[in-house]
Design a protein around this motif. Structure first.
Motif, mmCIF file in Angstrom:
data_model
loop_
_atom_site.group_PDB
_atom_site.id
_atom_site.type_symbol
_atom_site.label_atom_id
_atom_site.label_comp_id
_atom_site.label_asym_id
_atom_site.label_seq_id
_atom_site.Cartn_x
_atom_site.Cartn_y
_atom_site.Cartn_z
ATOM 1 N N PRO A 86 0.813 -1.224 0.000
ATOM 2 C CA PRO A 86 0.000 0.000 0.000
ATOM 3 C C PRO A 86 0.845 1.272 0.000
ATOM 4 O O PRO A 86 0.408 2.299 -0.507
ATOM 5 N N ASN A 87 2.052 1.200 0.543
ATOM 6 C CA ASN A 87 2.906 2.387 0.521
ATOM 7 C C ASN A 87 3.243 2.818 -0.896
ATOM 8 O O ASN A 87 3.280 4.000 -1.210
ATOM 9 N N ILE A 114 -3.966 11.781 10.101
ATOM 10 C CA ILE A 114 -2.510 11.891 9.963
ATOM 11 C C ILE A 114 -1.796 10.560 10.149
ATOM 12 O O ILE A 114 -0.615 10.443 9.827
ATOM 13 N N LEU A 115 -2.489 9.539 10.641
ATOM 14 C CA LEU A 115 -1.838 8.259 10.919
ATOM 15 C C LEU A 115 -1.098 7.740 9.678
ATOM 16 O O LEU A 115 -1.673 7.617 8.613
ATOM 17 N N GLY A 116 0.173 7.453 9.855
ATOM 18 C CA GLY A 116 0.971 6.940 8.740
ATOM 19 C C GLY A 116 1.778 8.023 8.033
ATOM 20 O O GLY A 116 2.817 7.748 7.460
ATOM 21 N N VAL A 117 1.287 9.254 8.065
ATOM 22 C CA VAL A 117 2.032 10.358 7.434
ATOM 23 C C VAL A 117 2.117 11.523 8.417
ATOM 24 O O VAL A 117 1.906 12.676 8.077
ATOM 25 N N GLU A 118 2.447 11.183 9.681
ATOM 26 C CA GLU A 118 2.400 12.170 10.746
ATOM 27 C C GLU A 118 3.422 13.273 10.521
ATOM 28 O O GLU A 118 4.604 12.984 10.312
ATOM 29 N N LYS A 166 -8.729 11.713 4.593
ATOM 30 C CA LYS A 166 -7.470 10.976 4.662
ATOM 31 C C LYS A 166 -6.797 10.962 3.287
ATOM 32 O O LYS A 166 -5.601 11.155 3.175
ATOM 33 N N ARG A 170 -3.351 13.287 1.950
ATOM 34 C CA ARG A 170 -2.182 12.675 1.328
ATOM 35 C C ARG A 170 -1.997 13.137 -0.105
ATOM 36 O O ARG A 170 -1.202 12.556 -0.842
#
Lengths: 520, 329
Positions: A86-87, A114-118, A166, A170
């Motif tokens: 997924p990244n 923001i989870l994952g791209v904090e 979300k 991103r």
């Protein structure tokens, strides 16, 4: 009209932002995707249509790198890309709103976004900038959320907006919506359509996965149809009709209208009076003072958005849970405190909402499942010993009569059967009991068109045979097609009663969302 | 007055292992792994820490090594030993997707047995008791002062160890790590909804390893601080690992509540131990076993009662105990 012109177009730039070419993905014993091609243009809304099991989810899992295809390739702007997880998909600006939201329920909206791209300095969170960006985005696209609200406290619609934010946070350019309308009211659906069009006008590309034809006709530019893992075709929505699309999806003409004669209802079979059930989640009641009755020869539907007390009401009605107030009468007899088996013997049949939890014993064979409501009957046992021949004979008759398909007939494990046939087995068992009252809770959830048609016919046949039917459904099409009377439930209360012949889905939607209520 | 100073300093002394170990459990469970092996981790930490102290003893008595430096080395060894044992749990729970309760129980059975074997091997057959060197405790001398016998003096220096200071640092670090960092946000997400974490590109397996390893580190140090509190080591930690689990649950998986819970339980333990010397406690000296058995059982009885009363509002991380399988969604 959807193209943005702020970027100079390179001569060799592809017309398509994302192409999935000749994708083949096999699982043991099944080709989930067989040579499927999907091409998404910049700034279009592209629908992906197919029944359950047509391979839509598998295709999306391939796009997100969760599965590696055996054959075929993925191109971004004309260049072949490799997506391993997924990244990678995120790096390519692909984002998705999953059918079952991927939100951490005890986190705030902002934390989920923001989870994952904090944003951080040396690992320490810097939420201030993030909050500003989220507020800007929600302002700009009309996605109203409260960044500090805890996800479990907010409505499903707002959870979906959180998921959309979300993707926007991103800076995703390719937005995938997986069955986004299943949990929304008609008004919320309109709102979502408006938002999706807004994205397309800004040059974002949208892939819209659904099996609802009306929504495709309303919002999509093009549509790709899959059937049983195969690519059927891609059509321009402007040049097609819903009939054409449904023929592509199912492979034959489908009758969406349920044939149903007018009937004069008879005497009252079910009488519910002031039923109240306390909530397991909060201090209040999940079902509040619900009263209505169901007569012979009519289908009464409890409509409403998921989680408004329908499940808890049915639990109280069928004896899976106890109400704290009120009474239930079946054929004039008080059954409020009766055991489940006694209710069943009194003539209540129940097609449960969760067929795996309450409908079947998955590790029992089909024949064993079919006598679950009857094995104590002298027909099937003597002195506690099961008469296996009688069970076999009975189940073979039901299999024949209700067209239940399975690998090995009566001895097939229920677990190994398809959802549609599992449901048919339950329907066969419950209807063959010759009930006075049939309680059917979301009887067509997750089934393909053929099975839905079949089950609808069986329910109408019960009503025509003079039984009382209580249907609980989340699908408005089903509600409008089958009902003789509609009761809308909102936050545990019945907020309105309607005649399907004179009401509209829009009107029902207002009641389902709690915007209006009748005084009863 | 002296008894009050005693009670307070003893409460702090016994709260430290509970707090550290419960914080360790919190990190593990917040990442989604039930760490029931905390008791075993404490034992292994205490075991290797004690042997390190014994090994460093000649150097310290000869004056070649500062006493508190030796203590810090022992504490570090205890933490690392805890990590080593916790890795076994992590491997079985994360890679092999084994049942976490059974994996943890196995480690709890392994740890005391291993501890006895190792201690016998080093000290000789039948020798299970390890005593602490006297230089471990921080006394007035370390600050170049004389014992004055005042209330403040009693309160502070009655039983002061390096773990007191370390515990404050570790607690602050735990709070900041859990709530103020990227790591903490991701760790909590993995314990609540690993699929959601995975879908935004977080490596759930790595985060869970990290959670379990932190619990091993804190659990090992907690084991060492338990030894400081009781003054010796006999291949067991009196069920403190399980008591710490109760503290963690009572503390609702939140560091500040855990802090409160640790002091609460510790206070009852101390009350139990000092019961016979506290004037207002009923004496019951004519009943046999009251001082030896009944009073010391107070913290455990209180644990049971409190867990029954508070279990309704406790909210565990949603995904704890469920092995995460990437393919399943």
């Amino acid at each position: 009209m959807a193209e943005t012109t702020n970027k100079p177009t390179k001569a060799n730039e592809s017309e398509y932002v994302i192409e999935m070419l000749n994708i083949t993905k096999e699982f043991p014993g099944i080709k989930a995707n067989d040579n499927i091609t999907l091409q998404l243009k910049k700034g279009e809304i592209h629908a992906l249509l197919g029944e359950n099991g047509a391979g839509k989810s598998t295709l999306m899992s391939v796009l997100f790198g969760l599965y590696q295809p055996e054959a075929g390739c993925i191109k971004k702007n004309g260049e072949v890309v490799k997506i391993n997880d997924p990244n990678d998909a995120n790096m390519l600006n692909i984002g998705m709103v999953h059918q079952h939201f991927k939100l951490v329920e005890c986190f705030s909206v902002l934390d989920n976004i923001i989870l994952g791209v904090e944003p951080n300095t040396a690992g320490f969170l810097k939420k201030k900038d993030a909050r500003k960006k989220v507020l800007d985005l929600s302002e700009r696209y009309g996605l109203h959320v409260d960044p500090d609200a805890i996800v479990e406290d907010i409505s499903v619609g707002m959870q979906q907006r959180t998921e959309i934010l979300k993707m926007l946070y991103r800076d995703n350019e390719i937005l995938i919506f997986d069955e986004p309308t299943a949990v929304l009211t008609p008004q919320e659906i309109d709102e979502l359509m408006r938002i999706m069009r807004g994205f397309a006008n800004e040059g974002k590309s949208i892939l819209f996965i659904t099996h609802k034809l009306a929504e495709i006709m309303a919002v999509a530019d093009r549509c790709t149809v899959l059937r049983k893992g195969k690519y059927i075709g891609t059509v321009n929505i402007a040049d097609t009709t819903p009939q054409e699309l449904s023929r592509m999806m199912v492979g034959r003409n489908v009758n969406f209208k349920v044939d149903k004669q007018d009937m004069e209802p008879g005497e009252v079979v079910l009488e519910v009076n002031g039923i109240t059930v306390p909530s397991k989640l909060h201090k209040g009641n999940s079902v509040q003072d619900v009263s209505f009755n169901v007569r012979r020869g009519e289908i009464v539907t409890l409509a409403g958005i998921e989680g408004n007390g329908q499940t808890q009401f049915v639990y109280a009605l069928t004896g899976l849970d106890k109400p704290t107030a009120g009474s239930i009468k079946l054929c004039g007899k008080d059954i409020t405190k009766m055991a489940i088996r006694d209710r069943s013997k009194m003539g209540m049949s129940h097609i449960p909402e969760d067929r795996h939890k309450h409908g079947l014993v998955l590790d029992y064979s089909l024949e064993q499942n079919m006598v679950l409501q009857k094995y104590w009957d002298p027909q099937f046992q003597s002195m506690g010993f099961i008469k296996f021949d009688a069970v076999r004979e009975y189940s073979e008759r039901l299999i024949e009569q209700y067209d239940v398909r399975s690998g090995q007939g009566p001895i097939t494990m229920a677990r190994s059967m398809s959802g549609g046939n599992q449901q048919k087995a339950i329907v066969a068992r419950e209807i063959d009991k010759d009930p006075e009252l049939l309680v059917a809770v979301q009887p067509t959830r997750g089934l393909d068109v053929g099975a839905i048609e079949y089950i609808h016919k069986q329910i109408v046949a019960q009503r025509d045979a003079g039984k009382a039917v209580l249907l609980v459904s989340l699908e408005l099409d089903e509600v409008m097609n089958l009902s003789d009377r509609i009761l809308v439930m909102y936050e545990g209360e019945i907020v309105g009663e309607f005649d399907p012949k004179v009401t509209t889905t829009e009107e029902l939607g207002l009641y389902m969302a709690g915007a209006k209520r009748q005084e009863r | 007055m002296n008894i009050l100073a005693d009670i307070i300093s003893a409460t702090v002394l016994f709260a430290i292992p509970l707090l550290l170990v419960a914080l360790g459990g919190m990190f593990s469970e917040r990442s989604g792994i039930i760490n029931i092996a905390l008791d075993g981790i404490m034992i292994i930490g205490a075991l290797l820490g004690c042997h390190t102290l014994k090994w460093l003893d000649p150097a310290v008595t000869a004056g070649n090594l500062g006493s508190q430096v030796a203590v810090m080395i022992a504490i570090l060894v205890a933490g690392v030993a805890g990590i080593a044992l916790s890795l076994l749990l992590a491997f079985s729970a994360i890679n092999l997707r084994a049942d976490q309760t059974i994996g943890g129980t196995a480690l709890n059975m392994f740890a005391p047995a291993f501890s006895i074997v190792l201690t016998w091997a080093i000290l000789g057959q039948g020798q299970t008791t390890m005593t602490l060197p006297t230089w471990v405790r921080i006394v007035q001398n370390n600050f170049g002062k004389e014992a004055s016998g005042t209330f403040g003096d009693m309160l502070v220096f009655k039983s002061l160890y390096a773990t007191h200071f370390l515990c404050i640092i570790l607690f602050a670090a735990a709070v900041i790590l859990l709530y103020k960092t990227k790591f903490g946000l991701r760790l909590r997400a993995c314990g609540e909804h690993p699929q959601a974490a995975d879908s935004v590109g977080i490596n759930v397996y790595k985060m869970r390893y990290a959670g379990v390893m932190i619990s091993g580190f804190l659990g090992g140090i907690g084991g060492m601080s338990f030894v400081f509190a009781v003054g010796g080591f006999q291949s067991e930690v009196a069920g403190y690992g399980f008591l710490a689990l109760a503290v963690m649950i009572f503390g609702n998986w939140k560091p500040w509540s855990i802090l409160g819970a640790a002091f609460f339980f510790s206070f009852f333990r101390v009350i139990g131990n000092y019961a016979s010397s506290i004037p207002f406690m009923p004496k019951l000296s004519n009943v046999e076993g009251v001082t030896t058995y009944l009073w010391p059982s107070i913290p455990y009885v209180v644990t049971v009662i409190l867990l029954i009363l508070t279990s309704k509002r406790s909210r565990a991380p949603k995904a704890e105990g469920i092995p995460y399988d990437k393919g399943q969604r």
